[in-house]
Write a protein that holds these residues in place. Sequence first.
Motif, mmCIF file in Angstrom:
data_model
loop_
_atom_site.group_PDB
_atom_site.id
_atom_site.type_symbol
_atom_site.label_atom_id
_atom_site.label_comp_id
_atom_site.label_asym_id
_atom_site.label_seq_id
_atom_site.Cartn_x
_atom_site.Cartn_y
_atom_site.Cartn_z
ATOM 1 N N SER A 1 0.832 -1.209 0.000
ATOM 2 C CA SER A 1 0.000 0.000 0.000
ATOM 3 C C SER A 1 0.863 1.255 0.000
ATOM 4 C CB SER A 1 -0.934 0.004 1.217
ATOM 5 O OG SER A 1 -0.195 0.004 2.426
ATOM 6 N N ASP A 2 2.142 1.124 0.319
ATOM 7 C CA ASP A 2 3.081 2.247 0.237
ATOM 8 C C ASP A 2 4.111 1.901 -0.833
ATOM 9 O OD1 ASP A 2 4.967 4.230 0.536
ATOM 10 O OD2 ASP A 2 4.783 4.301 2.708
ATOM 11 N N THR A 3 4.073 2.608 -1.954
ATOM 12 C CA THR A 3 4.957 2.283 -3.075
ATOM 13 C C THR A 3 6.425 2.527 -2.732
ATOM 14 O OG1 THR A 3 4.514 4.492 -3.943
ATOM 15 C CG2 THR A 3 3.216 2.686 -4.854
ATOM 16 N N ALA A 4 6.697 3.441 -1.810
ATOM 17 C CA ALA A 4 8.089 3.688 -1.412
ATOM 18 C C ALA A 4 8.663 2.475 -0.703
ATOM 19 C CB ALA A 4 8.157 4.919 -0.512
ATOM 20 N N ALA B 1 12.069 -2.565 -0.554
ATOM 21 C CA ALA B 1 12.131 -4.018 -0.438
ATOM 22 C C ALA B 1 12.836 -4.634 -1.640
ATOM 23 C CB ALA B 1 10.721 -4.583 -0.301
ATOM 24 N N ALA B 2 12.565 -4.095 -2.823
ATOM 25 C CA ALA B 2 13.246 -4.591 -4.021
ATOM 26 C C ALA B 2 14.747 -4.357 -3.922
ATOM 27 C CB ALA B 2 12.678 -3.906 -5.258
ATOM 28 N N LEU C 1 16.377 -4.194 -1.133
ATOM 29 C CA LEU C 1 16.859 -5.111 -0.101
ATOM 30 C C LEU C 1 17.137 -6.500 -0.680
ATOM 31 C CD1 LEU C 1 17.283 -5.637 2.991
ATOM 32 C CD2 LEU C 1 14.891 -6.366 3.029
ATOM 33 N N ALA C 2 16.258 -6.966 -1.560
ATOM 34 C CA ALA C 2 16.414 -8.294 -2.134
ATOM 35 C C ALA C 2 17.617 -8.383 -3.064
ATOM 36 C CB ALA C 2 15.145 -8.688 -2.888
ATOM 37 N N GLN C 3 18.031 -7.244 -3.617
ATOM 38 C CA GLN C 3 19.171 -7.249 -4.526
ATOM 39 C C GLN C 3 20.491 -6.938 -3.832
ATOM 40 O OE1 GLN C 3 18.979 -8.216 -7.676
ATOM 41 N NE2 GLN C 3 16.801 -8.601 -7.310
ATOM 42 N N ALA C 4 20.439 -6.679 -2.539
ATOM 43 C CA ALA C 4 21.664 -6.330 -1.820
ATOM 44 C C ALA C 4 22.630 -7.509 -1.810
ATOM 45 C CB ALA C 4 21.318 -5.930 -0.389
ATOM 46 N N PRO C 5 23.934 -7.264 -1.915
ATOM 47 C CA PRO C 5 24.910 -8.367 -1.879
ATOM 48 C C PRO C 5 24.953 -8.998 -0.499
ATOM 49 C CG PRO C 5 26.031 -6.255 -1.836
ATOM 50 C CD PRO C 5 24.580 -5.956 -2.054
ATOM 51 N N ILE C 6 24.461 -10.207 -0.407
ATOM 52 C CA ILE C 6 24.428 -10.934 0.871
ATOM 53 C C ILE C 6 25.180 -12.237 0.653
ATOM 54 C CG2 ILE C 6 22.937 -12.029 2.573
ATOM 55 C CD1 ILE C 6 20.725 -10.125 1.605
ATOM 56 N N ASP C 7 26.362 -12.338 1.224
ATOM 57 C CA ASP C 7 27.169 -13.531 0.946
ATOM 58 C C ASP C 7 27.887 -14.073 2.169
ATOM 59 O OD1 ASP C 7 29.807 -11.581 -0.645
ATOM 60 O OD2 ASP C 7 28.974 -11.571 1.373
ATOM 61 N N SER C 8 27.540 -13.542 3.350
ATOM 62 C CA SER C 8 28.250 -14.028 4.531
ATOM 63 C C SER C 8 27.539 -15.185 5.203
ATOM 64 C CB SER C 8 28.405 -12.892 5.551
ATOM 65 O OG SER C 8 27.144 -12.477 6.018
ATOM 66 N N ALA C 9 26.338 -15.535 4.696
ATOM 67 C CA ALA C 9 25.600 -16.635 5.336
ATOM 68 C C ALA C 9 26.306 -17.956 5.051
ATOM 69 C CB ALA C 9 24.177 -16.681 4.805
ATOM 70 N N GLN C 10 26.828 -18.555 6.073
ATOM 71 C CA GLN C 10 27.524 -19.822 5.913
ATOM 72 C C GLN C 10 26.567 -20.980 6.144
ATOM 73 O OE1 GLN C 10 30.633 -20.069 4.818
ATOM 74 N NE2 GLN C 10 30.585 -17.840 4.640
ATOM 75 N N PRO C 11 26.648 -22.042 5.370
ATOM 76 C CA PRO C 11 25.747 -23.164 5.569
ATOM 77 C C PRO C 11 26.057 -23.894 6.873
ATOM 78 C CG PRO C 11 27.421 -23.709 3.964
ATOM 79 C CD PRO C 11 27.591 -22.271 4.273
ATOM 80 N N ASP C 12 25.086 -24.693 7.282
ATOM 81 C CA ASP C 12 25.274 -25.489 8.486
ATOM 82 C C ASP C 12 26.486 -26.393 8.323
ATOM 83 O OD1 ASP C 12 24.712 -27.987 10.247
ATOM 84 O OD2 ASP C 12 23.345 -26.425 10.998
ATOM 85 N N MET C 13 27.243 -26.571 9.399
ATOM 86 C CA MET C 13 28.472 -27.357 9.324
ATOM 87 C C MET C 13 28.202 -28.805 8.929
ATOM 88 S SD MET C 13 30.827 -25.233 9.856
ATOM 89 C CE MET C 13 32.208 -26.337 10.074
ATOM 90 N N ARG C 14 26.982 -29.257 9.175
ATOM 91 C CA ARG C 14 26.664 -30.643 8.824
ATOM 92 C C ARG C 14 26.342 -30.792 7.349
ATOM 93 N NH1 ARG C 14 22.063 -30.939 13.201
ATOM 94 N NH2 ARG C 14 21.831 -28.895 12.242
ATOM 95 N N ALA C 15 26.070 -29.659 6.675
ATOM 96 C CA ALA C 15 25.691 -29.707 5.269
ATOM 97 C C ALA C 15 26.906 -29.456 4.392
ATOM 98 C CB ALA C 15 24.628 -28.665 4.983
ATOM 99 N N GLY D 1 20.151 -12.400 -4.951
ATOM 100 C CA GLY D 1 19.408 -12.819 -6.133
ATOM 101 C C GLY D 1 18.516 -14.003 -5.869
ATOM 102 N N ARG D 2 18.578 -14.589 -4.687
ATOM 103 C CA ARG D 2 17.741 -15.752 -4.361
ATOM 104 C C ARG D 2 16.762 -15.420 -3.242
ATOM 105 N NH1 ARG D 2 22.045 -20.318 -3.515
ATOM 106 N NH2 ARG D 2 20.212 -21.429 -2.736
ATOM 107 N N ILE D 3 16.454 -14.163 -3.153
ATOM 108 C CA ILE D 3 15.450 -13.708 -2.183
ATOM 109 C C ILE D 3 14.311 -13.094 -2.979
ATOM 110 C CG2 ILE D 3 14.972 -12.154 -0.261
ATOM 111 C CD1 ILE D 3 17.963 -12.295 0.391
ATOM 112 N N SER D 4 13.134 -13.647 -2.844
ATOM 113 C CA SER D 4 12.000 -13.145 -3.620
ATOM 114 C C SER D 4 11.217 -12.112 -2.807
ATOM 115 C CB SER D 4 11.070 -14.305 -4.002
ATOM 116 O OG SER D 4 10.509 -14.878 -2.838
ATOM 117 N N VAL D 5 10.587 -11.205 -3.522
ATOM 118 C CA VAL D 5 9.777 -10.153 -2.904
ATOM 119 C C VAL D 5 8.313 -10.422 -3.232
ATOM 120 C CG1 VAL D 5 9.276 -7.690 -2.803
ATOM 121 C CG2 VAL D 5 11.641 -8.485 -3.057
ATOM 122 N N VAL D 6 7.504 -10.532 -2.209
ATOM 123 C CA VAL D 6 6.068 -10.752 -2.383
ATOM 124 C C VAL D 6 5.339 -9.496 -1.899
ATOM 125 C CG1 VAL D 6 4.093 -12.209 -1.841
ATOM 126 C CG2 VAL D 6 6.384 -13.211 -1.997
#
Length: 369
Positions: free
Chosen positions: A124-127, A132-133, A135-149, A158-163
């Motif tokens: 309802s607020d276009t701003a 949010a768009a 935010l979804a395109q921001a470079p986010i690369d510090s998330a490390q996977p679980d040590m078991r994975a 690029g893998r965060i969708s905006v609804v």
Amino acid sequence: MNWRRLWAIVIKELRQMRRDHVTLAMIVGIPVIQLVLFGYAINTNLRGLDTGIVDQANTAGSRALVMDMLATGVVAPVARADTPQELMAMIRQGRISIGIVVPPDFERRRIDGRELAQVLVDGSDTAVQGAAAQLAQAPIDSAQPDMRAPLTSTPASGRISVVSFYNPQRRSAVNIVPGLIGVILTMTMVLFTAIAIVRERERGNMELLIATPLTSSELMVGKVLPYVAIGLVQTSVVLALGMWLFDVPIRGSVLDVYLASGLLILANLTLGLLISTRAQSQFQAMQMMIFVFLPSILLSGFMFPFAGMPKLVQWIAEVLPLTHFLRLIRGVMLRGAGLWEMWIDVLALVVFTLVMMALAILRFRKRLD
């Protein structure tokens, strides 16, 4: 041309201007107010949007992903929830603008290269949609996977969708038309009553009112009531034209729309009455109204995003009736919320009206001076 007589007129005008405190305040105040508002308060780069978080994975990687998104400064956590449905309810009630959802199979999605998270947006607020768009395109690369994975080199960006809810097409009319109701009611209602008492004085009707057994409160309420009907007619006209010309929806209750409009009308009328008890002429009343109308337009969130303003300016804007009305009318018309779900803004308008009416009655004196 006689320069001496001309100079005498100039001196006379300057002296009159010095004695007129309202005009003097406009000469100095308006440039200062505009400079401070546009230079300090107005900021189109949104920061600190109220955000709710659902982290159903709760792993080191998911927490790092959320922290990366918070580190952009665009969002600020104000609530946590257990399910996306709870976040959607918060958005509907206007408690948050953005919701971040991390699914329980986050680590598996990192391995598979699927979508990592969703950003739910109050459209309802276009701003807010634009932020949010971003935010979804921001470079986010510090998330490390679980040590078991197993490790993966796929970045999160690029893998965060905006609804987006309520206005996915980002039509500006959907956002502006409900706000226009408030702007029109603020401009006309304050003006109508700001000149009400002064007009009686200028036309010589005050003597008649003094001779009647009317009390101050009866006169004040009697001045306000006719304009309530006029304000509701204006609301109906804007609503009808908005639906007909711009296809603006009313997803909530029509009764709630009129109740919210009625609250703003009463708040503005009582504010106008207070101005009227202070002004000495209709022209002076209109001058004083500018000091109310200008900050209402700029700080309420109608023209510029409320979340982009400094905290001090946001606190000042909370005093303005238009700020609370915009939250109510957008909540009812665009998000389908009920007034009871936004009771804080309803209470703010009621308190504002009672305080302004009390001050107007206290200031009004049934005498010629």
